[in-house]
Every structure is written in structure tokens, then in C-alpha cells.
Design an enzyme around this catalytic site. Structure first.
Site, PDB file in Angstrom:
ATOM      1  N   GLY A 110      25.066  66.566 -42.031  1.00 14.81           N
ATOM      2  CA  GLY A 110      25.029  65.812 -40.747  1.00 14.81           C
ATOM      3  C   GLY A 110      25.843  64.558 -40.832  1.00 14.81           C
ATOM      4  N   VAL A 112      30.072  63.205 -41.956  1.00 18.14           N
ATOM      5  CA  VAL A 112      31.384  63.426 -41.477  1.00 18.14           C
ATOM      6  C   VAL A 112      32.036  64.311 -42.428  1.00 18.14           C
ATOM      7  CG1 VAL A 112      33.685  62.609 -40.945  1.00 18.14           C
ATOM      8  CG2 VAL A 112      31.829  61.295 -40.251  1.00 18.14           C
ATOM      9  N   ASP A 113      31.857  64.337 -43.788  1.00 14.61           N
ATOM     10  CA  ASP A 113      32.379  64.922 -44.619  1.00 14.61           C
ATOM     11  C   ASP A 113      32.152  66.517 -44.725  1.00 14.61           C
ATOM     12  OD1 ASP A 113      34.027  62.629 -45.581  1.00 14.61           O
ATOM     13  OD2 ASP A 113      32.248  62.389 -47.173  1.00 14.61           O
ATOM     14  N   CYS A 201      20.726  66.253 -58.372  1.00 16.50           N
ATOM     15  CA  CYS A 201      20.680  66.971 -57.106  1.00 16.50           C
ATOM     16  C   CYS A 201      21.675  68.072 -57.234  1.00 16.50           C
ATOM     17  CB  CYS A 201      20.614  65.876 -55.995  1.00 16.50           C
ATOM     18  SG  CYS A 201      20.536  66.806 -54.402  1.00 16.50           S
ATOM     19  N   CYS A 302      19.627  59.810 -51.890  1.00 16.79           N
ATOM     20  CA  CYS A 302      19.312  60.520 -50.716  1.00 16.79           C
ATOM     21  C   CYS A 302      18.003  60.846 -50.413  1.00 16.79           C
ATOM     22  CB  CYS A 302      20.052  62.199 -50.983  1.00 16.79           C
ATOM     23  SG  CYS A 302      19.243  62.909 -52.371  1.00 16.79           S
TER      24      CYS A 302
END
Length: 557
Positions: A110, A112-113, A201, A302
Site C-alpha cells: 500500500g 509508494v515503493d 520479517c 510494521c
């Protein structure tokens, strides 16, 4: 076993892409017809952690093993000079494998990258399926916010996919994330170490449990929006290892977070942003008119969402009152609620006057935190430490262990270093003794140290508690007080006096980090200020200003 759930959220869309009229005449590039599928949530206590149930779109080309597109399938070659591509994008497709059509699973957060990475892969002619990983686990923290912590991310991800009719699937890896990342983090903090959740992660979830979950779908590659570059061997040299290299953007480079992957994981990855600086990525987002083109980059851990880290730690480890002692004098300065709330080099949260104060050591056994106002003294830094749990991206120990470069944290700064291998206490695991070319004050047990040979990332390991005697010295009186069982005998904390202002000496190093050395950056900052404001010589600058400049650079490097 844990829960494994997947729901598919698709909507028929009218493509806004300028390429649609051209792509529609190319059967092998036409997007499949999509049928609306109501998202569902599956609960199963009998599914393994590597198996998921998928609801797939109804299309002429279902994503099944029998009809999947493999890397060996013969397809028409795609030329970048073809009219079906926007020629302005050609310079940005070098890391997207544009010369052959692939089936790519794209991790979409969700942000930009990852959104730009998806659009570049789509522009390169690949058949893409986007996946949003739902790893949120703290459902019992609902009282801390008024909206779902991942709902906004998923809405942006869906909107990005809708622009080019790319299917989006939501993969639930809640249990896997708790077991393989969060539980580990809690235990490490309980033991006084400082783990890195981003490395874990990537290794265990994004390119671990997720790759296992989609293994039956036979995607050629998995892609994400990481800033790193992977060099894969040619088809006639398939046995040669893939290589992880630094991205073009040294500030955003994320090879540090990817340094603990295995060769098997590396061979299946594509990072489309590896050769694109961050500012160019933002411009591409504007060019694509992405719905999230103006969205800020995410910060922090996150899985925490809107929860403060201290609240998370308090919930899972609890609180236990302890004392704060000055490392040099043993003076009783105050109290804290548990050593696990602090890490070496931490400044925030101490609530002590007369600072700045920094955490320099922790006594895990006695729940004591040692602090100092002399954290950046030259004679109290570390340059020798040990690293365990080593993993080499090439699969084997590098032939040459010096000279190498080393990162002890995410960022553009490197140290020149050498490694010496020795056996661990159990006689099995290899331990690397690392000698840095410069001193580093912020080494924290539990963090990762990543090693490089030029632009190539070789691998990484976890910094251990044991290092040489150049660690921050804690006086005998402080150690004696820390060992007192009944801390109530200490009485009240002393009244802290302001630290006397003394001129600061520039750090002098024979060898320092080969990129962005502290000394050169420090002097350059002073010269720039003197040139712009035409102030008096450096010796007459306010000491407080010099202190702030130095502290800032030391936190970065």
C-alpha cells in the site's frame, strides 16, 4: 497448527493506462477477464503453516500448476523499443527483467515503493499478481485506536491494482508472524538484547512463509519494493549463485535488512527499484498517477500499528522497578520500570535532568540501567566484537575475510573491517571476531552486522554480548551497588547537577568508515556554517551547537 487464511478482493475496472489500446491487440499481454469474488476468511486448525486456500479469479487462464507460466516456456520476446512500451520508462526497467515474459508474485504493502515496483513489472510485460500480507496479530489491542491498523494500507493496495486490472490477494500470516518474529523479539528483549524485526520479517515471513504458501502456484519470481539489486546468473550458468548488491540509492539501500536471506530465497527474488533513487521513484509515482503518490513512507515496526513500542513491551513482558546508576560514579540517579525498555545508546525516555544522558550498559540479572553523559568520549568506544548465527548469501564462507566492509545498522555508513573465524563455546557454531577500522559506540547485542566486499553483500550475523575490554567502563562502586538485593537502602536519588560545559575535541581516527566518515562530515558541517553565516572561528562557536552537531552525526553513523 496455526491459521492460514487467504481472501481475494477483485473488482472489474476500466483501465486508465495509455498502453491498454495497444496491449489489447497482443493476446499474450492481454489481462484476464476478472469476475467479482466476495472476500472470505477461512479458519482451519488443520492447515500447515505452508499451505493456504486460495480463491482465484475466473479467467481464461486460471493460475493453476497445470496451466501456469514457467520460466522455460517459449514466448514471444519483448523488445523495449516496441511501441507497446512507454519509452520514458525504458531507463527504469533494468532490474525488472524486461526481455522475457514472467509470472511474478508482487508483495504490495500500500506504500509508494511497492506500488511503483508493481507498475514497472507490469510495464515490462510480466503477468503480475499482487499479494497483501496481513500480519496484524494484536486483536486484543482494539481499545488503542478507532480504526483498523491495516485497513488503509489495503485500500491503497487495491486502488493501485485497479488502475491496471491486476488481481490482488490477501494472505493471512498472523500465526506465522507471531511464532517466527514477535515471540522471538519478546524473548530477546527479556534477555537484554535488541533484536531487529525487519531482518527477521524479510527472512522468515515475506520471503519465507509467504514463498512456501505460493509454492504450488509456480510463479517464476517474487518481487517487492526493496531498495537493493540482485544479479542472477544467465540461463547457461544456472548453478552459479545469485548476488545481492547495493542499490543506487545509498541512503535508502536495504541490503542490510536482506543480508540474512538464503541463496534459495535470493534466486527467486526481483527488486525493480534496485537501480532507481528514491526521488525518481516519487516522480514515477506521479507519472503513473498512483493513488498513493503523495503518501508518506511508513516508519517504525510494521506489526505495531498505532501502538507505542513501550506499550507493546509492557503488555508482553510487564514492568519491574529498577534503579538507574551513573556508570562513572555509581550515583543513584533515578528509577525505571524494566531494563528491557532500554537499549545501548538510547537517550529518550530516561527523564533525567542535566543531560543529555545515554544508556551505556545494562545489568540484566539485577535489573539495573547504567547511564552516562560522556557517551561520545573517544576512549569509550568499541571496535572489536563477536558475531554468531552467521549466514552467507553465497552459501559458503567467503574465501577472503579481509579487507571487507561492515554495516552495524541500517544507513549509508560503512566501516572497513576484518574477520577472524573461531569455534563457539559448543564447538559447533562458527563465531566471527570482527575488527572495525573505526570505533562505534552504538553496538548492541542482538542487532545484525552485515558484511560487504565492495558493492556485494556477503551475508550477516547477530552481534553477541561478548566483546573486548574497550566497552564502556562501569566503575567498581556502580557494580557493587547494582548487586545490592534491597535497593530501598539506597534512599532517594541524588540531586543531579548540570554538566559543566567544556570545549569538545574533534575525534581523530587513523582509519575510519570508508563512506561518510564522522570526522570529515563534522568538519564539513562546521565549514558550511562558517561560510554561510560568516561567523567567528570555530573556537568561538557556542559549545551547545557543537554538541548537537556531534550527537546528530554519532546517532547516524
Amino acid at each position: 497448527m496455526g491459521r492460514a487464511r487467504l481472501g481475494l478482493s477483485l473488482r472489474p475496472m476500466s483501465s486508465s493506462s495509455s498502453l491498454s489500446p495497444i496491449l489489447s491487440h497482443l493476446p499474450f499481454l492481454s489481462p484476464p477477464r476478472l469476475t467479482l469474488v466476495k472476500p472470505q476468511v477461512l479458519h482451519s486448525r488443520h492447515l500447515s503453516t505452508t499451505r493456504l486456500l486460495f480463491f482465484l479469479p475466473i479467467s481464461p487462464r486460471p493460475l493453476s500448476p497445470s496451466s501456469s507460466f514457467s520460466s522455460s516456456t517459449v514466448v514471444p520476446r519483448i523488445s523495449l523499443s516496441s511501441k507497446c512500451f512507454d519509452v520514458d520508462l525504458e531507463p527504469y526497467l533494468s532490474c525488472s527483467m524486461p526481455n522475457k515474459r514472467l509470472r511474478v508474485a508482487v508483495l504490495l504493502s500500500g506504500g509508494v515503493d511497492s506500488s511503483v515496483a508493481l507498475r514497472l513489472l507490469h510495464a515490462a510485460g510480466h503477468e503480475c499478481t499482487a499479494f497483501y500480507l496481513k500480519i496484524w496479530f494484536q486483536e486484543d489491542f482494539e481499545n488503542f485506536w478507532s480504526e483498523c491498523p491495516w485497513e488503509e494500507d489495503l485500500k491503497y493496495a487495491q486502488a493501485v491494482c485497479n488502475q491496471v486490472d491486476i488481481p490482488l490477494e490477501v494472505v493471512h500470516l498472523t500465526d506465522e508472524y507471531w511464532k517466527n518474529v514477535v515471540s522471538y523479539i519478546i524473548e530477546e528483549y527479556r534477555c537484554g538484547r535488541t533484536p531487529n524485526p525487519d531482518v527477521l520479517c524479510n527472512t522468515r515471513i515475506k520471503f519465507g512463509a509467504f514463498m512456501d504458501a505460493i509454492s504450488s502456484m509456480q510463479f517464476d519470481y517474487v518481487a517487492s519494493g526493496h531498495y537493493a539489486n540482485i544479479v542472477h546468473s544467465s540461463t547457461d550458468q544456472i548453478d552459479r549463485p545469485s548476488v545481492l548488491e547495493l542499490s543506487k540509492d545509498m541512503v535508502k539501500d536495504q541490503t542490510y535488512f536482506l543480508s540474512h536471506l538464503s541463496q534459495a530465497q535470493l534466486k527467486r527474488l526481483i527488486f525493480p527499484l534496485g537501480s532507481i533513487p528514491k526521488d525518481k521513484v516519487r516522480k514515477l509515482a506521479t507519472k503513473f498517477d498512483l493513488p498513493n503518490k503523495d503518501r508518506k513512507d511508513s516508519q517504525g515496526i510494521c506489526f505495531l500499528g498505532k501502538i507505542k513500542f513501550s506499550e507493546f513491551v509492557a503488555r508482553h513482558i510487564g514492568e519491574k522497578e529498577g534503579v538507574i546508576l551513573e556508570a562513572e560514579t555509581g550515583d543513584f540517579l533515578g528509577k525505571h520500570q524494566g531494563f528491557w525498555f532500554y537499549t545501548i545508546g538510547q537517550r529518550q525516555g530516561l527523564r533525567l535532568p542535566g543531560g543529555p544522558w545515554y544508556v551505556v550498559e545494562k545489568d540484566v540479572k539485577n535489573n539495573v540501567v547504567f547511564v552516562s553523559r560522556n557517551y561520545f568520549s573517544i576512549d569509550k568506544r568499541r571496535r572489536i566484537f563477536r558475531v554468531g548465527s552467521l549466514k552467507w548469501l553465497g552459501g559458503l564462507l567467503p574465501n577472503q575475510l579481509h579487507p571487507l566492509q561492515c554495516k552495524v545498522r541500517h544507513g549509508p555508513g560503512f566501516y572497513n573491517c576484518s574477520l577472524t573465524m573461531e569455534l563457539g563455546q559448543d564447538g559447533c557454531e562458527d563465531i566471527a571476531v570482527v575488527r572495525l577500522s573505526g570505533d562505534d559506540q552504538g553496538l548492541a547485542a542482538g542487532q545484525f552486522a552485515a558484511f560487504y566486499d565492495g558493492r556485494v553483500c556477503l551475508g550477516s550475523g547477530i552481534i553477541l554480548e561478548s566483546w573486548d575490554d574497550q566497552g564502556f567502563p562501569v566503575c567498581a562502586k556502580a557494580l557493587e551497588i547494582a548487586g545490592i538485593k534491597d535497593k530501598s537502602k539506597l534512599g532517594k536519588p541524588i540531586k543531579i547537577k548540570d554538566k559543566p560545559e567544556t570545549p569538545l575535541a574533534l575525534p581523530v581516527q587513523k582509519d575510519g568508515p570508508n563512506i561518510c566518515t564522522l570526522q570529515n562530515s563534522y568538519v564539513a558541517a562546521i565549514k558550511q556554517r562558517r561560510h554561510s553565516s560568516k561567523e567567528e572561528p570555530i573556537s568561538r562557536f557556542p559549545v551547545n551547537w557543537l554538541q548537537k552537531i556531534r550527537e546528530k552525526w554519532m546517532r547516524i553513523f
